[in-house]
Design a protein around this motif. Structure first.
Motif, PDB file in Angstrom:
ATOM      1  N   ARG A 168       0.808  -1.223   0.000  1.00 22.11           N
ATOM      2  CA  ARG A 168       0.000   0.000   0.000  1.00 22.11           C
ATOM      3  C   ARG A 168       0.842   1.274   0.000  1.00 22.11           C
ATOM      4  O   ARG A 168       0.294   2.363   0.106  1.00 22.11           O
ATOM      5  N   THR A 169       2.143   1.187  -0.041  1.00 26.59           N
ATOM      6  CA  THR A 169       2.965   2.404  -0.016  1.00 26.59           C
ATOM      7  C   THR A 169       3.951   2.386  -1.186  1.00 26.59           C
ATOM      8  O   THR A 169       4.254   1.327  -1.749  1.00 26.59           O
ATOM      9  N   ARG A 170       4.486   3.577  -1.493  1.00 24.65           N
ATOM     10  CA  ARG A 170       5.446   3.672  -2.599  1.00 24.65           C
ATOM     11  C   ARG A 170       6.749   2.965  -2.221  1.00 24.65           C
ATOM     12  O   ARG A 170       7.400   2.334  -3.059  1.00 24.65           O
ATOM     13  N   GLY A 171       7.132   3.107  -0.938  1.00 24.19           N
ATOM     14  CA  GLY A 171       8.355   2.427  -0.493  1.00 24.19           C
ATOM     15  C   GLY A 171       8.232   0.917  -0.661  1.00 24.19           C
ATOM     16  O   GLY A 171       9.153   0.237  -1.110  1.00 24.19           O
ATOM     17  N   GLY A 172       7.035   0.414  -0.289  1.00 25.15           N
ATOM     18  CA  GLY A 172       6.802  -1.027  -0.421  1.00 25.15           C
ATOM     19  C   GLY A 172       6.864  -1.462  -1.872  1.00 25.15           C
ATOM     20  O   GLY A 172       7.410  -2.520  -2.208  1.00 25.15           O
ATOM     21  N   MET A 173       6.308  -0.582  -2.747  1.00 28.23           N
ATOM     22  CA  MET A 173       6.336  -0.912  -4.170  1.00 28.23           C
ATOM     23  C   MET A 173       7.794  -0.981  -4.660  1.00 28.23           C
ATOM     24  O   MET A 173       8.162  -1.868  -5.447  1.00 28.23           O
ATOM     25  N   ALA A 174       8.607  -0.065  -4.158  1.00 34.86           N
ATOM     26  CA  ALA A 174      10.027  -0.065  -4.548  1.00 34.86           C
ATOM     27  C   ALA A 174      10.707  -1.355  -4.097  1.00 34.86           C
ATOM     28  O   ALA A 174      11.481  -1.968  -4.849  1.00 34.86           O
ATOM     29  N   ILE A 175      10.406  -1.776  -2.863  1.00 38.62           N
ATOM     30  CA  ILE A 175      11.030  -3.004  -2.344  1.00 38.62           C
ATOM     31  C   ILE A 175      10.587  -4.207  -3.164  1.00 38.62           C
ATOM     32  O   ILE A 175      11.377  -5.083  -3.513  1.00 38.62           O
ATOM     33  N   ARG A 176       9.288  -4.228  -3.522  1.00 39.48           N
ATOM     34  CA  ARG A 176       8.809  -5.356  -4.333  1.00 39.48           C
ATOM     35  C   ARG A 176       9.457  -5.347  -5.712  1.00 39.48           C
ATOM     36  O   ARG A 176       9.760  -6.387  -6.284  1.00 39.48           O
ATOM     37  N   ALA A 177       9.668  -4.138  -6.226  1.00 37.78           N
ATOM     38  CA  ALA A 177      10.320  -4.032  -7.541  1.00 37.78           C
ATOM     39  C   ALA A 177      11.751  -4.573  -7.477  1.00 37.78           C
ATOM     40  O   ALA A 177      12.211  -5.275  -8.384  1.00 37.78           O
ATOM     41  N   ILE A 178      12.424  -4.271  -6.367  1.00 40.24           N
ATOM     42  CA  ILE A 178      13.805  -4.766  -6.196  1.00 40.24           C
ATOM     43  C   ILE A 178      13.779  -6.294  -6.121  1.00 40.24           C
ATOM     44  O   ILE A 178      14.618  -6.983  -6.708  1.00 40.24           O
ATOM     45  N   ALA A 179      12.795  -6.805  -5.354  1.00 43.53           N
ATOM     46  CA  ALA A 179      12.696  -8.264  -5.224  1.00 43.53           C
ATOM     47  C   ALA A 179      12.434  -8.916  -6.580  1.00 43.53           C
ATOM     48  O   ALA A 179      12.915 -10.016  -6.864  1.00 43.53           O
TER      49      ALA A 179
END
Lengths: 297, 424
Positions: A168-179
């Motif tokens: 639900r957050t942009r930071g989380g989206m970034a982490i998922r993108a890295i994963a």
């Protein structure tokens, strides 16, 4: 003939034990999913967290539960500082990055255990928890030990917070993108080092805080880490590598299996049964019980 | 260019010198090794690993003896001369095979005799090494009956087997009023703890008390399940054999689930600082077993005048109160000291001296702060000091132990049945 009272109590014990494991499995699964690090030091973070509770609580004249904010901050900072080192040994031209990460964290685990032994000696330490003593008796069901119930709630809450952050957050989206793909994430302008440090710091903070709860439930002991490392591995394999929601299911399976085996078969058969389950899951569904782990993709 | 017969002469000289050296070394070996004006005791104990705490306890016990006799008497008097005692340590690393290696190392270093390790597991590996090398070995800390049932000729122990301690402490507890009708027995699945649990079960069965269940668990088990099963059986007493960590886990789970039998009896280590620190608020009212505490009413003895005098000296030296393992380790040294005096042989000891020392140890009776030490010969527990009185203790609110049984040794009244967790 099965005694219903005992049966329901064993279910309660198993669920709450599973809750304790969830607190450890969440961070471990996150570290693997995002950083692709199999962190051998997870159990020692639990141990150090428990010792911080045992030392800080009497120092401030407080209960163990009240020093958790300090533990969260300290572990987050330490985790954020350690992550670049792990990143350094698992990237670049080094062969077998997964193995390099394992060796690094194994060394870290040995260092942490040795340091605590040297500083505090081999004795167990009590983590003050007089506010969380005793149990809540529910007629017809059994007794819910307060400290275990609070620990389980902490684990599930931690998982919910992580899930919210990731999805639900942009930071989380970034982490998922890295994963998903580090190279593409970098090309999209994501600061990989920063988000990996955040993810590892959050994992360390959650695991260290879980250590305080586990210290309150049992006690703080220099040798306690190894079993939690083993259980964290168990959880992640059962949940499916890197699949966070599976951690709850894995924790419940682990807790219930342990409790029922100990009471209805034998305490000596617990590890045998647990590892039999692991082998069956690895053979039949290598992506975890729910089939949604990394190995399925 | 050297002449041929010169070479032969040099060769013969070399051979002669070598033969003389070997011969002299052989003679020295027969005489007990190189000249030394101290008695060298090789102590094998765990200075690292999981048993480091217990290893440290034995080390303090052995050092306490050596330091005291050297300081106060200048060492051991033999034929008008005094010889200091030197204790050299080798780390058993909490591991039986490392313990056996450490014992061999001490023997190679020329030790006159061995002081034994902490824990029965390691002791069981050191005893055969002492036997093979025909070297006296006294341990101040090993309680498994298996050690003494093996019938080793060169090994002795100052602490009685747990078969006796566990049995007698349980019997004393079963005599308290209201007399219990049922017990629940648990233990950790390793030799010492199993022997403890078995001795407790035997005592209960002999007293005609119902044993609701007897089960062993791995060390890292989750005790809520143990407690739930016990709570369901609703016994009058819970008896548990294990080391300190398992006791702490058991009482923690019991308090969380509100499991309150009339009492918990646990052995080993209830009156150690480690148990009190680990169990915290759950520690008071726990029953335990010991063969010695500082408050034992006893006076006179070699080297230390009384148990309290020993405890004061130990507290001054190490800043912690001694338990019976430390006391038994010091007593092991005192027994050596008296046996060596009787042997009347200066160090280093020859093999004949060591063999003669075994005979002396078999017949010795030493009055110590720890009690009269004599070793059984030829019985079920060969070479074990079974001439002790087991004491049933109970921790008070402040964590200090009181002797509450057997009746003729009690110094205080037991708090029995113990209060429920929420009434403490």
């Amino acid at each position: 003939m099965v005694d219903i009272g005992l049966f329901t109590q064993i279910v309660i014990n198993g669920l709450l034990l599973g809750g304790i494991y969830v607190t450890i499995g969440v961070g471990f699964s996150l570290a693997f999913g995002v950083l692709e690090v199999v962190d051998f030091a997870v159990g020692e973070y639990v141990m150090v967290g428990a010792f911080m509770g045992a030392v800080l609580a009497p120092l401030f004249g407080a209960e163990g539960v009240f020093v958790i904010p300090i533990v969260l901050v300290v572990f987050f900072a330490v985790g954020a500082l350690i992550q670049p080192l792990i990143h350094h040994v698992t990237t670049g031209d080094r062969p077998h990055p997964l193995l390099m990460g394992l060796v690094f964290t194994f060394g870290l685990a040995t260092f942490l255990r040795g340091s605590v032994l040297t500083i505090f000696g081999p004795n167990s330490q009590d983590v003050p928890s007089s506010l969380l003593t005793g149990g809540i008796e529910v007629p017809g069901l059994g007794t819910f030990p307060v400290v275990r119930t609070v620990t389980a709630v902490f684990g599930v809450t931690g998982l919910a917070v992580f899930m919210y952050y990731l999805y639900r957050t942009r930071g989380g989206m970034a982490i998922r993108a890295i994963a998903e793909d580090r190279t593409n994430a970098r090309l999209m302008g994501i600061n990989i080092n920063r988000y990996q440090s955040i993810a590892y710091g959050a994992y360390a903070a959650l695991t260290g805080s879980a250590g305080v709860f586990i210290g309150m439930t049992f006690n703080a002991s220099p040798g306690m880490g190894l079993q939690y490392t083993a259980f964290a591995f168990f959880m992640v394999v059962l949940a499916g590598m890197g699949y966070l929601p599976g951690v709850i299911v894995a924790g419940i399976v682990l807790g219930l299996t342990q409790s029922f085996t100990a009471v209805y078969i034998s305490g000596n058969a617990v590890l045998l049964v647990l590892f039999a389950i692991i082998y069956v899951v690895l053979l039949v569904s290598p992506a975890g019980i729910l089939g949604k782990g990394e190995w399925a993709t | 260019m050297p002449r041929k017969h010169d070479d032969r002469r040099t060769f013969l000289k070399s051979v002669g010198a070598a033969a003389t050296t070997v011969g002299l070394a052989g003679c020295a070996g027969l005489g007990g090794g190189p000249e030394r004006d101290t008695f060298l005791l090789g102590a094998v104990t765990s200075l690292s690993g999981d048993l480091r705490f217990g290893g440290g306890v034995t080390q303090r016990g052995y050092d306490m003896w050596a330091d005291t006799i050297n300081r106060e008497q200048g060492g051991i008097e033999i034929g008008g001369d005094t010889y200091e005692v030197e204790v050299e340590y080798a780390d058993a690393q909490s591991n039986p095979s490392a313990g056996a290696d450490a014992a061999s190392q001490m023997i190679n270093d020329g030790a006159d005799a061995l002081l034994g390790p902490y824990s029965s597991n390691v002791t069981l590996s050191v005893c055969p090494i002492a036997e093979q090398n025909s070297i006296p070995h006294i341990t101040g800390s090993a309680e498994s009956p298996q050690i003494w049932q093996e019938g080793y000729e060169y090994s002795f122990g100052t602490i009685p087997t747990v078969s006796i301690i566990g049995n007698e402490a349980t019997s004393a507890l079963l005599n308290l009023e209201p007399q219990p009708e049922s017990v629940y027995v648990t233990g950790v699945n390793e030799p010492f703890s199993e022997a403890t649990a078995v001795s407790m079960r035997t005592a209960a069965e002999d007293a005609g008390v119902t044993v609701e269940n007897y089960e062993l668990f791995p060390r890292d088990t989750d005790y809520t399940n143990v407690v739930s099963a016990a709570q369901n059986a609703d016994p009058d007493l819970h008896l548990h054999g294990g080391h300190i960590g398992s006791h702490v886990d058991l009482v923690s789970a019991a308090s969380q689930l509100g499991y309150t039998p009339n009492g918990f009896l646990m052995h080993y280590g209830v009156n150690t600082g480690s148990y009190k620190e680990g169990a915290g608020a759950q520690a008071p009212y726990t029953f335990g077993a010991t063969v010695w505490i500082p408050s034992v009413d006893r006076s006179g003895g070699v080297l230390f005048d009384s148990p309290q005098a020993y405890a004061d000296a130990a507290e001054a030296a190490y800043g912690s109160a001694p338990d019976y393992t430390q006391a038994g380790s010091t007593a092991a040294g005192i027994v050596y000291q008296e046996a060596l005096k009787e042997l009347n042989a200066a160090p280093p000891l020859s093999q004949d001296d060591k063999d003669e020392l075994i005979g002396i140890l078999e017949e010795i009776e030493v009055n110590t702060f720890y009690g009269n030490v004599t070793f059984e010969v030829g019985g079920e527990y060969h070479h074990n000091n079974i001439n002790t009185q087991t004491l049933l203790i109970q921790l008070g609110e402040d964590g200090s132990p009181t002797i509450v049984g057997p009746e003729d040794a009690a110094t205080g009244e037991p708090n029995y049945p113990v209060p429920a967790w929420d009434e403490r």
